[in-house]
Design an enzyme around this catalytic site. Structure first.
Site, PDB file in Angstrom:
ATOM      1  N   ARG A 123      57.257  13.244   9.144  1.00 50.20           N
ATOM      2  CA  ARG A 123      57.782  14.198   7.677  1.00 50.20           C
ATOM      3  C   ARG A 123      59.098  14.735   7.765  1.00 50.20           C
ATOM      4  O   ARG A 123      59.487  15.798   8.866  1.00 50.20           O
ATOM      5  CB  ARG A 123      56.626  14.462   6.516  1.00 50.20           C
ATOM      6  CG  ARG A 123      55.439  13.947   7.097  1.00 50.20           C
ATOM      7  CD  ARG A 123      55.661  13.020   5.615  1.00 50.20           C
ATOM      8  NE  ARG A 123      54.886  12.227   5.132  1.00 50.20           N
ATOM      9  CZ  ARG A 123      55.068  12.308   3.566  1.00 50.20           C
ATOM     10  NH1 ARG A 123      55.971  11.304   3.529  1.00 50.20           N
ATOM     11  NH2 ARG A 123      53.743  11.079   3.073  1.00 50.20           N
ATOM     12  N   GLU A 127      63.280  14.476  -0.163  1.00 54.84           N
ATOM     13  CA  GLU A 127      63.994  12.771  -0.422  1.00 54.84           C
ATOM     14  C   GLU A 127      64.032  12.651  -2.283  1.00 54.84           C
ATOM     15  O   GLU A 127      62.858  13.337  -2.429  1.00 54.84           O
ATOM     16  CB  GLU A 127      62.739  12.111  -0.150  1.00 54.84           C
ATOM     17  CG  GLU A 127      63.414  11.982   1.785  1.00 54.84           C
ATOM     18  CD  GLU A 127      61.698  11.502   2.149  1.00 54.84           C
ATOM     19  OE1 GLU A 127      60.768  10.634   1.730  1.00 54.84           O
ATOM     20  OE2 GLU A 127      61.658  11.311   3.361  1.00 54.84           O
ATOM     21  N   HIS A 187      64.179   6.571   4.580  1.00 55.91           N
ATOM     22  CA  HIS A 187      62.520   6.346   4.938  1.00 55.91           C
ATOM     23  C   HIS A 187      62.890   5.339   4.371  1.00 55.91           C
ATOM     24  O   HIS A 187      61.032   4.804   3.620  1.00 55.91           O
ATOM     25  CB  HIS A 187      61.430   7.026   3.993  1.00 55.91           C
ATOM     26  CG  HIS A 187      60.605   7.656   3.724  1.00 55.91           C
ATOM     27  ND1 HIS A 187      59.660   8.657   3.337  1.00 55.91           N
ATOM     28  CD2 HIS A 187      59.492   7.283   4.442  1.00 55.91           C
ATOM     29  CE1 HIS A 187      58.302   8.987   3.431  1.00 55.91           C
ATOM     30  NE2 HIS A 187      58.362   8.089   4.841  1.00 55.91           N
TER      31      HIS A 187
END
Length: 311
Positions: free
Chosen positions: A230, A259, A277
């Site tokens: 993360r 993000e 991601h």
């Protein structure tokens, strides 16, 4: 009448189609007047489907008095107030295990791509530069010292893959594991004893910004940071400074704190590899994740145990 549920972010076409077969789906992320919709329909919504990157904001959950379940399409649940969910009797589910292999594969992909400079090599050949010069040398991947922060499902899967590269593996975690790897009690100690530091821990209050200036300095000017966990684990401003000043060798990052916004300072750096991601972004895993979301919703409304309950 189908049950009313709330969709908080875009999902795969398969999952969206299957949800539409079962429920009356309200796509909150597409609405211009969200507050008006919630005022009119909030007390009829019994489920929320969301992503791990988003969870459900506390103020939104408070506007849904009949909410029974939050079904997360992802493994992370740090963006859900679990204590409040327990207090209100709201179930929470996620999609663990099915994405473990893909995230571990991506970690190895980032390590290989960064170490052997594969993105730069592709650009080099396409630009015709090979005709007039050699690209130069890259860094060996096999036999190096790899430190893994977080030795859960994903961390162990990464370690098993690294064994095939004759890696010297060490780790740091909340407790010592029965594994043939060196254990370091602190992340700074782990960073000081590896060439590549891989983040595979969960996002919690305790791990927020755990990779700070001290840890980056311990990793040192020849060390590489790899993050497939993360973005919140990393103090991004400290990372930008360390990369800019060459206090670490480089970073390969698949996740970011805000993000899809990425610190723009990273864009011009030649010692950074960036990915949007992609950890679980394969056809196979996204289908398996969708199946788990649906299985948890179906189980809840049938009154049977959730396959992958968090709360």
């Amino acid at each position: 009448m189908p049950l009313d549920i709330l969709q908080l972010c875009p999902l795969t076409p398969f999952l969206e189609a299957e949800l539409a077969k079962r429920f009356a789906v309200h796509r909150l992320f597409e609405m211009e007047d969200k507050a008006g919709f919630l005022a009119a329909k909030g007390d009829s919504l019994r489920a929320a489907v969301t992503g791990g990157h988003l969870g459900i904001p506390a103020d939104l959950a408070a506007a849904l008095p009949k909410l029974e379940i939050v079904a997360i399409n992802g493994v992370g649940f740090d963006k859900v107030d679990l204590a409040e969910a327990r207090r209100r009797g709201i179930r929470v589910s996620n999609t663990p295990d099915v994405l473990t292999a893909d995230v571990a594969d991506l970690a190895l992909g980032l390590i290989l791509a960064f170490g052997r400079q594969l993105p730069r090599a592709d650009v080099y050949v396409r630009a015709g530069k090979w005709l007039s010069s050699d690209m130069g040398l890259s860094t060996r991947v096999a036999g190096r010292r790899y430190g893994i922060f977080g030795l859960g499902r994903i961390g162990m899967a990464i370690a098993r893959r690294l064994e095939g590269f004759d890696a010297r593996i060490s780790y740091s975690a909340r407790s010592r594991r029965d594994v043939p790897y060196d254990y370091h009690e602190t992340l700074a100690a782990l960073a000081a004893n590896c060439d590549v530091l891989i983040l595979a821990a969960a996002a919690t209050a305790e791990t927020r910004h755990v990779v700070n200036a001290e840890v980056l300095d311990a990793l040192g000017p020849n060390g590489t940071l790899v993050n497939v966990a993360r973005g919140s684990l990393v103090d991004e401003q400290a990372l930008v400074i360390a990369l800019r000043d060459r206090r670490i060798g480089g970073a390969a990052l698949d996740v970011f704190e805000d993000e899809p916004r990425v610190p723009e300072e990273l864009f011009g750096m030649d010692n950074v590899l960036l990915a949007p991601h992609l950890g679980s972004a394969t056809h196979e895993t996204r289908r398996a994740m969708a199946d788990l979301v649906l299985a948890n919703l179906d189980a809840h409304f049938a009154g049977t145990p959730l396959p992958t309950a968090v709360v």
